[in-house]
Design an enzyme around this catalytic site. Sequence first.
Site, PDB file in Angstrom:
ATOM      1  N   CYS A  16       0.855  -1.199   0.000  1.00 40.02           N
ATOM      2  CA  CYS A  16       0.000   0.000   0.000  1.00 40.02           C
ATOM      3  C   CYS A  16       0.885   1.241   0.000  1.00 40.02           C
ATOM      4  O   CYS A  16       1.739   1.394   0.860  1.00 40.02           O
ATOM      5  CB  CYS A  16      -0.895  -0.008   1.237  1.00 40.02           C
ATOM      6  SG  CYS A  16      -1.792   1.547   1.473  1.00 40.02           S
ATOM      7  N   CYS A  34      -4.147   7.072  -1.973  1.00 40.24           N
ATOM      8  CA  CYS A  34      -5.415   7.138  -2.702  1.00 40.24           C
ATOM      9  C   CYS A  34      -6.561   7.632  -1.827  1.00 40.24           C
ATOM     10  O   CYS A  34      -7.523   8.188  -2.328  1.00 40.24           O
ATOM     11  CB  CYS A  34      -5.741   5.792  -3.330  1.00 40.24           C
ATOM     12  SG  CYS A  34      -6.055   4.503  -2.129  1.00 40.24           S
ATOM     13  N   THR A  72      -4.775   5.448   7.133  1.00 33.49           N
ATOM     14  CA  THR A  72      -3.608   5.085   6.321  1.00 33.49           C
ATOM     15  C   THR A  72      -2.730   6.303   6.047  1.00 33.49           C
ATOM     16  O   THR A  72      -3.235   7.367   5.650  1.00 33.49           O
ATOM     17  CB  THR A  72      -4.104   4.485   4.988  1.00 33.49           C
ATOM     18  OG1 THR A  72      -4.846   3.303   5.270  1.00 33.49           O
ATOM     19  CG2 THR A  72      -2.954   4.167   4.060  1.00 33.49           C
ATOM     20  N   GLU A  95      -1.052   2.430   9.414  1.00 29.55           N
ATOM     21  CA  GLU A  95      -2.298   3.020   9.902  1.00 29.55           C
ATOM     22  C   GLU A  95      -2.133   3.598  11.319  1.00 29.55           C
ATOM     23  O   GLU A  95      -1.394   3.048  12.137  1.00 29.55           O
ATOM     24  CB  GLU A  95      -3.423   1.982   9.907  1.00 29.55           C
ATOM     25  CG  GLU A  95      -4.060   1.766   8.539  1.00 29.55           C
ATOM     26  CD  GLU A  95      -3.178   1.050   7.529  1.00 29.55           C
ATOM     27  OE1 GLU A  95      -2.322   0.249   7.953  1.00 29.55           O
ATOM     28  OE2 GLU A  95      -3.330   1.300   6.318  1.00 29.55           O
ATOM     29  N   HIS A 129     -13.339   5.093  -3.873  1.00 28.99           N
ATOM     30  CA  HIS A 129     -12.330   4.359  -3.107  1.00 28.99           C
ATOM     31  C   HIS A 129     -12.449   2.844  -3.324  1.00 28.99           C
ATOM     32  O   HIS A 129     -11.443   2.141  -3.368  1.00 28.99           O
ATOM     33  CB  HIS A 129     -12.487   4.721  -1.627  1.00 28.99           C
ATOM     34  CG  HIS A 129     -11.247   4.490  -0.843  1.00 28.99           C
ATOM     35  ND1 HIS A 129     -10.018   4.903  -1.276  1.00 28.99           N
ATOM     36  CD2 HIS A 129     -11.027   3.858   0.342  1.00 28.99           C
ATOM     37  CE1 HIS A 129      -9.104   4.545  -0.398  1.00 28.99           C
ATOM     38  NE2 HIS A 129      -9.684   3.895   0.586  1.00 28.99           N
ATOM     39  N   TYR A 164      -9.517  -0.388  -5.437  1.00 28.02           N
ATOM     40  CA  TYR A 164      -8.938  -1.667  -5.023  1.00 28.02           C
ATOM     41  C   TYR A 164      -8.688  -2.613  -6.198  1.00 28.02           C
ATOM     42  O   TYR A 164      -7.879  -3.530  -6.097  1.00 28.02           O
ATOM     43  CB  TYR A 164      -9.853  -2.326  -3.971  1.00 28.02           C
ATOM     44  CG  TYR A 164      -9.593  -1.820  -2.569  1.00 28.02           C
ATOM     45  CD1 TYR A 164      -9.857  -0.492  -2.239  1.00 28.02           C
ATOM     46  CD2 TYR A 164      -9.083  -2.653  -1.586  1.00 28.02           C
ATOM     47  CE1 TYR A 164      -9.612  -0.023  -0.956  1.00 28.02           C
ATOM     48  CE2 TYR A 164      -8.837  -2.182  -0.298  1.00 28.02           C
ATOM     49  CZ  TYR A 164      -9.106  -0.876   0.006  1.00 28.02           C
ATOM     50  OH  TYR A 164      -8.856  -0.402   1.271  1.00 28.02           O
ATOM     51  N   CYS A 189      -4.910  -0.913  -7.224  1.00 29.02           N
ATOM     52  CA  CYS A 189      -3.726  -1.064  -6.354  1.00 29.02           C
ATOM     53  C   CYS A 189      -3.499  -2.527  -5.988  1.00 29.02           C
ATOM     54  O   CYS A 189      -2.366  -3.010  -5.957  1.00 29.02           O
ATOM     55  CB  CYS A 189      -3.857  -0.199  -5.114  1.00 29.02           C
ATOM     56  SG  CYS A 189      -5.207  -0.642  -4.016  1.00 29.02           S
ATOM     57  N   GLU A 238      -6.995  -5.651   5.511  1.00 23.94           N
ATOM     58  CA  GLU A 238      -7.118  -4.417   4.731  1.00 23.94           C
ATOM     59  C   GLU A 238      -8.040  -4.657   3.537  1.00 23.94           C
ATOM     60  O   GLU A 238      -8.896  -3.844   3.223  1.00 23.94           O
ATOM     61  CB  GLU A 238      -5.757  -3.939   4.252  1.00 23.94           C
ATOM     62  CG  GLU A 238      -5.776  -2.462   3.867  1.00 23.94           C
ATOM     63  CD  GLU A 238      -5.414  -2.196   2.434  1.00 23.94           C
ATOM     64  OE1 GLU A 238      -4.773  -3.056   1.809  1.00 23.94           O
ATOM     65  OE2 GLU A 238      -5.796  -1.126   1.943  1.00 23.94           O
TER      66      GLU A 238
HETATM   67  C1  FAD Z   1      -5.745  -1.522   6.758  1.00 24.56           C
HETATM   68  C2  FAD Z   1      -6.891  -0.585   6.837  1.00 24.56           C
HETATM   69  C3  FAD Z   1      -6.749   0.701   6.323  1.00 24.56           C
HETATM   70  C4  FAD Z   1      -7.778   1.626   6.459  1.00 24.56           C
HETATM   71  N1  FAD Z   1      -7.583   2.919   6.016  1.00 24.56           N
HETATM   72  C5  FAD Z   1      -8.519   3.855   6.291  1.00 24.56           C
HETATM   73  C6  FAD Z   1      -8.281   5.233   5.970  1.00 24.56           C
HETATM   74  O1  FAD Z   1      -7.227   5.588   5.445  1.00 24.56           O
HETATM   75  N2  FAD Z   1      -9.237   6.143   6.278  1.00 24.56           N
HETATM   76  C7  FAD Z   1     -10.405   5.786   6.862  1.00 24.56           C
HETATM   77  O2  FAD Z   1     -11.227   6.661   7.118  1.00 24.56           O
HETATM   78  N3  FAD Z   1     -10.657   4.496   7.192  1.00 24.56           N
HETATM   79  C8  FAD Z   1      -9.751   3.533   6.906  1.00 24.56           C
HETATM   80  N4  FAD Z   1      -9.994   2.210   7.220  1.00 24.56           N
HETATM   81  C9  FAD Z   1     -11.224   1.908   7.935  1.00 24.56           C
HETATM   82  C10 FAD Z   1     -12.245   1.077   7.198  1.00 24.56           C
HETATM   83  O3  FAD Z   1     -13.011   1.867   6.336  1.00 24.56           O
HETATM   84  C11 FAD Z   1     -13.072   0.386   8.299  1.00 24.56           C
HETATM   85  O4  FAD Z   1     -12.241  -0.612   8.872  1.00 24.56           O
HETATM   86  C12 FAD Z   1     -14.356  -0.196   7.785  1.00 24.56           C
HETATM   87  O5  FAD Z   1     -15.238   0.822   7.400  1.00 24.56           O
HETATM   88  C13 FAD Z   1     -15.013  -1.070   8.861  1.00 24.56           C
HETATM   89  O6  FAD Z   1     -15.181  -0.349  10.041  1.00 24.56           O
HETATM   90  P1  FAD Z   1     -14.635  -0.928  11.414  1.00 24.56           P
HETATM   91  O7  FAD Z   1     -13.234  -1.346  11.233  1.00 24.56           O
HETATM   92  O8  FAD Z   1     -14.966   0.048  12.468  1.00 24.56           O
HETATM   93  O9  FAD Z   1     -15.440  -2.259  11.622  1.00 24.56           O
HETATM   94  P2  FAD Z   1     -16.910  -2.431  12.194  1.00 24.56           P
HETATM   95  O10 FAD Z   1     -17.766  -1.294  11.714  1.00 24.56           O
HETATM   96  O11 FAD Z   1     -16.826  -2.645  13.647  1.00 24.56           O
HETATM   97  O12 FAD Z   1     -17.356  -3.744  11.472  1.00 24.56           O
HETATM   98  C14 FAD Z   1     -17.148  -5.042  12.005  1.00 24.56           C
HETATM   99  C15 FAD Z   1     -18.298  -5.930  11.555  1.00 24.56           C
HETATM  100  O13 FAD Z   1     -19.511  -5.440  12.153  1.00 24.56           O
HETATM  101  C16 FAD Z   1     -20.488  -5.201  11.146  1.00 24.56           C
HETATM  102  N5  FAD Z   1     -21.300  -4.070  11.598  1.00 24.56           N
HETATM  103  C17 FAD Z   1     -20.905  -2.783  11.772  1.00 24.56           C
HETATM  104  N6  FAD Z   1     -21.921  -2.039  12.232  1.00 24.56           N
HETATM  105  C18 FAD Z   1     -22.976  -2.878  12.351  1.00 24.56           C
HETATM  106  C19 FAD Z   1     -24.320  -2.703  12.793  1.00 24.56           C
HETATM  107  N7  FAD Z   1     -24.780  -1.516  13.180  1.00 24.56           N
HETATM  108  N8  FAD Z   1     -25.120  -3.792  12.793  1.00 24.56           N
HETATM  109  C20 FAD Z   1     -24.675  -5.019  12.380  1.00 24.56           C
HETATM  110  N9  FAD Z   1     -23.413  -5.236  11.968  1.00 24.56           N
HETATM  111  C21 FAD Z   1     -22.572  -4.172  11.958  1.00 24.56           C
HETATM  112  C22 FAD Z   1     -19.697  -4.928   9.870  1.00 24.56           C
HETATM  113  O14 FAD Z   1     -20.443  -5.208   8.688  1.00 24.56           O
HETATM  114  C23 FAD Z   1     -18.532  -5.905  10.043  1.00 24.56           C
HETATM  115  O15 FAD Z   1     -18.908  -7.179   9.607  1.00 24.56           O
HETATM  116  C24 FAD Z   1      -8.990   1.246   7.068  1.00 24.56           C
HETATM  117  C25 FAD Z   1      -9.144  -0.044   7.554  1.00 24.56           C
HETATM  118  C26 FAD Z   1      -8.116  -0.949   7.453  1.00 24.56           C
HETATM  119  C27 FAD Z   1      -8.304  -2.326   8.035  1.00 24.56           C
END
Ligand code: FAD
Length: 479
Positions: free
Chosen positions: A98, A102, A189, A256, A291, A295, A298, A442
């Site tokens: 990565c 982006c 990121t 991150e 975004h 994927y 990249c 990721e």
């Molecule tokens: C390596 C990496 C890089 C990233 N880079 C960026 C970045 O640069 N900028 C940025 O803004 N974000 C970034 N992200 C964040 C990414 O967008 C989030 O990880 C993603 O949106 C999921 O959110 P969360 O991790 O909080 O997981 P959660 O929201 O906790 O999700 C976990 C599980 O719970 C489920 N879930 C969530 N809410 C509910 C609900 N209300 N009811 C039922 N099920 C639910 C989801 O579908 C999933 O299966 C990155 C993530 C990773 C892992």
Amino acid sequence: MMNGRQYEESLKTRKPNVYYLGKRLDHPYDHPAIAPHVRTAAVTYDLAMDPAHADVMTAVSNLTGERISRFTHLFWSVDDLIRKTAMLRLAGQETGTCFQRCVGLDAANAIWSATWEIDRAKGTDYHARFRAFLTRMQREDLMSAGAMTDVKGDRSLPPWQQADPDLYVRIVGRKPGGIVIRGAKTHITGAVNSHEILVMPTLGLPPEGADYAVTCAVPVDAPGLTIVFGRQTNDERKEEGGRFDYGTPFGVVGGESTLIFDDVFVPDERVFMAGEGEFAGMLVDQFAAWHRANYGGCKAGNADVLLGAASLLAEVHGTIKNGMVKDKLTEIVHLVETNFAGAIGSSALGKQLPAGNWLVDPLLANTVKQNVTRFVYQVARLAHDVGGGLLSTLPSDADFQNGEIGKSLTKYFAGKQGFSTDDKRKLCRYIEGMTSVATLVEALHGAGSPQAQRIVMLRQANLPEKAKLARKVIGLGKK
Ligand SMILES: Cc1cc2nc3c(=O)[nH]c(=O)nc-3n(C[C@H](O)[C@H](O)[C@H](O)COP(=O)(O)OP(=O)(O)OC[C@H]3O[C@@H](n4cnc5c(N)ncnc54)[C@H](O)[C@@H]3O)c2cc1C
């Protein structure tokens, strides 16, 4: 435009408040855990200076008429969307991981169109502010991180009903000349080695959530902003300085961080949404579409390197001529190119937004990301299959360097003649890193977890329209 070295120098004029492993870092960019991520982002700057890649890596700004890095460019045509995908694949091939830039690019495009819409509806001046900000980003060739994801606490509750109201970033004060924000964004990121953080809301917001509708630009070293750099895959190996055990001179995944905004003052000229929650959903959806399509670019570039590494390791093992091994490599090609085709397709079917920039086709874009949540795991499985158990059991570089056992290890881990044991070790370690849990997670959660795409896919697929087609073609209701 800056080259990689100038980019690295430019960071050193910043003084961000960075923590890692429980310590505040005085020189974060030189820290062995962070330096590989800085080097990776620097590659994108060097590529932009290479005339051979000018068409892909640079563009002519529609704001200034000047040639700029495509990483700061608005998507101003279908051609721009396609070239962006090509740029992501190229940068993925050159770094093998990565390269972090982006998110900020898509954030800039989403803020461009959201501010245009808010101003049209409400007579505000956010768009002019953002235009001035982006012009500076382009002229100074700055790197921005996109900070959308809040820490979110209890996912079943909206931001304003959380036990602690700070679990989503919000406006806690309005002062003459600016706003004050508090909260935390996580998984961001490239944040530590960006010049600017583009803060955006993480979901659409009704009037009771207006304080959470905040979009703004915060310098990486703004007073009140603390950056906590996360644990990365195999991070202790980076600190050992071992190219062998870490597997690549670059990072694995994007470095991150969690960003804590402790009553950060943001001056008006850097505020691009402050309470207009009805536009937050639009911003999130557009950002996500761009975004998610990324994927296919990249990850294809990264998979090109992974495929190359897997095929070389098969050669070292003496298995490359076997039809079954070739078939596994063919399957990797199939998965990767399917995704790349989706990203190009979603770009080719892009449509112009009222603000002038072009949005990818959201259905195809979300399908690309949905595929990535599966295909990257499948590619990893195939690479693990071809690579063999050494990917998880290889002794450490320190053992290979040991005066008593090193020679024996080098002897016994030899592969096909013409390849050194060191080469074999490097291939194993690269494949290990790029198929590690960090890379897989990721692919699964970056740009939104799988369910987030499925919601958009079903909405975009327009079931009533499909049912109408079926009724007509099959002739329902006719005698
Ligand atoms: C390596 C990496 C890089 C990233 N880079 C960026 C970045 O640069 N900028 C940025 O803004 N974000 C970034 N992200 C964040 C990414 O967008 C989030 O990880 C993603 O949106 C999921 O959110 P969360 O991790 O909080 O997981 P959660 O929201 O906790 O999700 C976990 C599980 O719970 C489920 N879930 C969530 N809410 C509910 C609900 N209300 N009811 C039922 N099920 C639910 C989801 O579908 C999933 O299966 C990155 C993530 C990773 C892992």
